[in-house]
Design a protein around this motif. Structure first.
Motif, PDB file in Angstrom:
ATOM      1  N   VAL A   1      55.551  57.470  85.590  1.00  0.00           N
ATOM      2  CA  VAL A   1      55.813  58.818  86.029  1.00  0.00           C
ATOM      3  C   VAL A   1      55.617  58.913  87.377  1.00  0.00           C
ATOM      4  CG1 VAL A   1      54.876  61.105  85.747  1.00  0.00           C
ATOM      5  CG2 VAL A   1      55.213  59.628  83.884  1.00  0.00           C
ATOM      6  N   HIS A   2      54.869  58.528  88.020  1.00  0.00           N
ATOM      7  CA  HIS A   2      54.364  58.598  89.544  1.00  0.00           C
ATOM      8  C   HIS A   2      55.761  58.111  90.491  1.00  0.00           C
ATOM      9  CE1 HIS A   2      52.138  58.593  93.284  1.00  0.00           C
ATOM     10  NE2 HIS A   2      52.539  57.322  93.416  1.00  0.00           N
ATOM     11  N   ASN A   3      56.223  57.007  89.974  1.00  0.00           N
ATOM     12  CA  ASN A   3      57.328  56.088  90.725  1.00  0.00           C
ATOM     13  C   ASN A   3      58.905  56.697  90.505  1.00  0.00           C
ATOM     14  OD1 ASN A   3      55.638  54.477  92.109  1.00  0.00           O
ATOM     15  ND2 ASN A   3      55.442  53.056  90.083  1.00  0.00           N
ATOM     16  N   ASP A   4      58.939  57.047  89.086  1.00  0.00           N
ATOM     17  CA  ASP A   4      60.293  57.357  88.589  1.00  0.00           C
ATOM     18  C   ASP A   4      60.575  58.927  88.458  1.00  0.00           C
ATOM     19  OD1 ASP A   4      60.694  54.805  88.685  1.00  0.00           O
ATOM     20  OD2 ASP A   4      60.541  54.658  86.577  1.00  0.00           O
ATOM     21  N   GLY A   5      59.485  59.723  88.510  1.00  0.00           N
ATOM     22  CA  GLY A   5      59.484  61.277  88.355  1.00  0.00           C
ATOM     23  C   GLY A   5      59.247  61.531  87.034  1.00  0.00           C
ATOM     24  N   LYS A   6      59.558  60.822  85.986  1.00  0.00           N
ATOM     25  CA  LYS A   6      59.526  61.167  84.552  1.00  0.00           C
ATOM     26  C   LYS A   6      59.443  59.895  83.956  1.00  0.00           C
ATOM     27  CE  LYS A   6      64.593  61.593  83.904  1.00  0.00           C
ATOM     28  NZ  LYS A   6      65.580  62.322  82.989  1.00  0.00           N
ATOM     29  N   CYS A   7      59.181  59.955  82.236  1.00  0.00           N
ATOM     30  CA  CYS A   7      58.838  59.055  81.534  1.00  0.00           C
ATOM     31  C   CYS A   7      58.902  59.582  80.207  1.00  0.00           C
ATOM     32  CB  CYS A   7      57.686  58.073  81.692  1.00  0.00           C
ATOM     33  SG  CYS A   7      57.632  56.840  80.673  1.00  0.00           S
ATOM     34  N   ILE A   8      59.792  58.747  79.168  1.00  0.00           N
ATOM     35  CA  ILE A   8      59.751  59.328  77.877  1.00  0.00           C
ATOM     36  C   ILE A   8      58.705  58.757  77.268  1.00  0.00           C
ATOM     37  CG2 ILE A   8      60.977  58.936  75.484  1.00  0.00           C
ATOM     38  CD1 ILE A   8      63.645  58.441  77.186  1.00  0.00           C
ATOM     39  N   ILE A   9      57.829  59.629  76.461  1.00  0.00           N
ATOM     40  CA  ILE A   9      56.489  59.310  76.092  1.00  0.00           C
ATOM     41  C   ILE A   9      56.449  59.210  74.431  1.00  0.00           C
ATOM     42  CG2 ILE A   9      55.104  59.795  77.953  1.00  0.00           C
ATOM     43  CD1 ILE A   9      54.247  62.306  76.789  1.00  0.00           C
ATOM     44  N   LEU A  10      57.370  60.053  73.983  1.00  0.00           N
ATOM     45  CA  LEU A  10      57.513  60.041  72.341  1.00  0.00           C
ATOM     46  C   LEU A  10      59.150  60.228  72.172  1.00  0.00           C
ATOM     47  CD1 LEU A  10      55.687  60.377  69.785  1.00  0.00           C
ATOM     48  CD2 LEU A  10      55.751  62.679  70.415  1.00  0.00           C
ATOM     49  N   GLU A  11      59.486  59.632  70.949  1.00  0.00           N
ATOM     50  CA  GLU A  11      60.688  59.952  70.200  1.00  0.00           C
ATOM     51  C   GLU A  11      60.319  60.370  68.954  1.00  0.00           C
ATOM     52  OE1 GLU A  11      64.103  57.753  71.151  1.00  0.00           O
ATOM     53  OE2 GLU A  11      63.035  56.456  72.437  1.00  0.00           O
ATOM     54  N   GLY A  12      61.080  61.365  68.187  1.00  0.00           N
ATOM     55  CA  GLY A  12      60.752  61.877  66.907  1.00  0.00           C
ATOM     56  C   GLY A  12      61.571  63.250  66.652  1.00  0.00           C
ATOM     57  N   SER A  13      61.380  63.756  65.599  1.00  0.00           N
ATOM     58  CA  SER A  13      61.729  64.689  65.122  1.00  0.00           C
ATOM     59  C   SER A  13      61.560  66.051  66.064  1.00  0.00           C
ATOM     60  CB  SER A  13      61.399  65.251  63.741  1.00  0.00           C
ATOM     61  OG  SER A  13      60.051  65.765  63.758  1.00  0.00           O
ATOM     62  N   PHE A  14      62.406  67.047  66.071  1.00  0.00           N
ATOM     63  CA  PHE A  14      62.072  68.060  67.080  1.00  0.00           C
ATOM     64  C   PHE A  14      60.658  68.653  66.644  1.00  0.00           C
ATOM     65  CE2 PHE A  14      61.671  72.669  68.135  1.00  0.00           C
ATOM     66  CZ  PHE A  14      61.919  72.622  69.474  1.00  0.00           C
ATOM     67  N   THR A  15      60.177  68.864  65.592  1.00  0.00           N
ATOM     68  CA  THR A  15      58.854  69.400  65.130  1.00  0.00           C
ATOM     69  C   THR A  15      57.892  68.698  65.504  1.00  0.00           C
ATOM     70  OG1 THR A  15      60.029  70.374  63.058  1.00  0.00           O
ATOM     71  CG2 THR A  15      57.766  70.103  63.156  1.00  0.00           C
ATOM     72  N   GLU A  16      58.076  67.421  65.307  1.00  0.00           N
ATOM     73  CA  GLU A  16      56.921  66.659  65.748  1.00  0.00           C
ATOM     74  C   GLU A  16      56.635  66.538  67.279  1.00  0.00           C
ATOM     75  OE1 GLU A  16      55.615  61.618  65.487  1.00  0.00           O
ATOM     76  OE2 GLU A  16      57.715  62.310  65.090  1.00  0.00           O
ATOM     77  N   VAL A  17      57.862  66.239  68.050  1.00  0.00           N
ATOM     78  CA  VAL A  17      57.956  66.337  69.484  1.00  0.00           C
ATOM     79  C   VAL A  17      57.296  67.718  69.946  1.00  0.00           C
ATOM     80  CG1 VAL A  17      59.419  66.011  71.536  1.00  0.00           C
ATOM     81  CG2 VAL A  17      59.597  64.468  69.537  1.00  0.00           C
ATOM     82  N   GLU A  18      57.604  68.554  69.407  1.00  0.00           N
ATOM     83  CA  GLU A  18      57.296  69.920  69.731  1.00  0.00           C
ATOM     84  C   GLU A  18      55.773  70.083  69.931  1.00  0.00           C
ATOM     85  OE1 GLU A  18      57.761  73.940  71.774  1.00  0.00           O
ATOM     86  OE2 GLU A  18      58.820  72.042  71.629  1.00  0.00           O
ATOM     87  N   VAL A  19      55.176  69.763  68.685  1.00  0.00           N
ATOM     88  CA  VAL A  19      53.682  69.825  68.534  1.00  0.00           C
ATOM     89  C   VAL A  19      53.078  69.133  69.549  1.00  0.00           C
ATOM     90  CG1 VAL A  19      51.770  68.746  67.137  1.00  0.00           C
ATOM     91  CG2 VAL A  19      53.929  70.164  66.225  1.00  0.00           C
ATOM     92  N   TYR A  20      53.462  67.904  70.071  1.00  0.00           N
ATOM     93  CA  TYR A  20      52.847  67.226  71.189  1.00  0.00           C
ATOM     94  C   TYR A  20      53.160  67.820  72.530  1.00  0.00           C
ATOM     95  CZ  TYR A  20      51.102  63.766  67.939  1.00  0.00           C
ATOM     96  OH  TYR A  20      50.642  63.092  66.738  1.00  0.00           O
ATOM     97  N   ARG A  21      54.241  68.411  72.717  1.00  0.00           N
ATOM     98  CA  ARG A  21      54.765  69.018  73.928  1.00  0.00           C
ATOM     99  C   ARG A  21      53.623  70.313  74.084  1.00  0.00           C
ATOM    100  NH1 ARG A  21      56.367  73.560  76.125  1.00  0.00           N
ATOM    101  NH2 ARG A  21      56.697  74.587  73.973  1.00  0.00           N
ATOM    102  N   LYS A  22      53.375  71.178  72.945  1.00  0.00           N
ATOM    103  CA  LYS A  22      52.384  72.091  73.427  1.00  0.00           C
ATOM    104  C   LYS A  22      50.998  71.873  73.518  1.00  0.00           C
ATOM    105  CE  LYS A  22      54.910  75.313  70.390  1.00  0.00           C
ATOM    106  NZ  LYS A  22      55.088  76.077  68.846  1.00  0.00           N
TER     107      LYS A  22
END
Length: 93
Positions: free
Chosen positions: A60-81
């Motif tokens: 994240v520091h070097n590239d500006g971003k990183c994918i940290i989780l893949e899954g259903s919208f519901t699952e990903v949205e829970v972790y986003r919050k």
């Protein structure tokens, strides 16, 4: 001769898995969170090892971003919050 048809039975889980659209949780670089805080959040909420979390923090520091989780919208949205409440900069793709 007639055409032979072989039936295939799928479980509900297999059908749902085939329909599932994968969403990604993206962790973005920012100027407010420390490496330690980012690493602690990744270990606490996403069950990464400390070494994995540290590697993600550097990405994240070097590239500006990183994918940290893949899954259903519901699952990903829970972790986003959850991570947003911890002050991290995250989004869903």
């Amino acid at each position: 001769m007639g055409t032979q048809v072989q039936e295939e039975t799928l479980t509900l889980e297999e059908v749902l898995a085939a329909l599932k659209v994968t969403h990604r949780l993206i962790l973005w670089n920012d100027d407010t969170n420390t490496f330690e805080h980012v690493i602690n959040c990744l270990v606490k909420y996403l069950d990464y090892t400390e070494k994995e979390a540290e590697r993600i923090a550097w990405t994240v520091h070097n590239d500006g971003k990183c994918i940290i989780l893949e899954g259903s919208f519901t699952e990903v949205e829970v972790y986003r919050k959850i991570l947003k409440q911890e002050g991290l900069t995250v989004s869903v793709e």
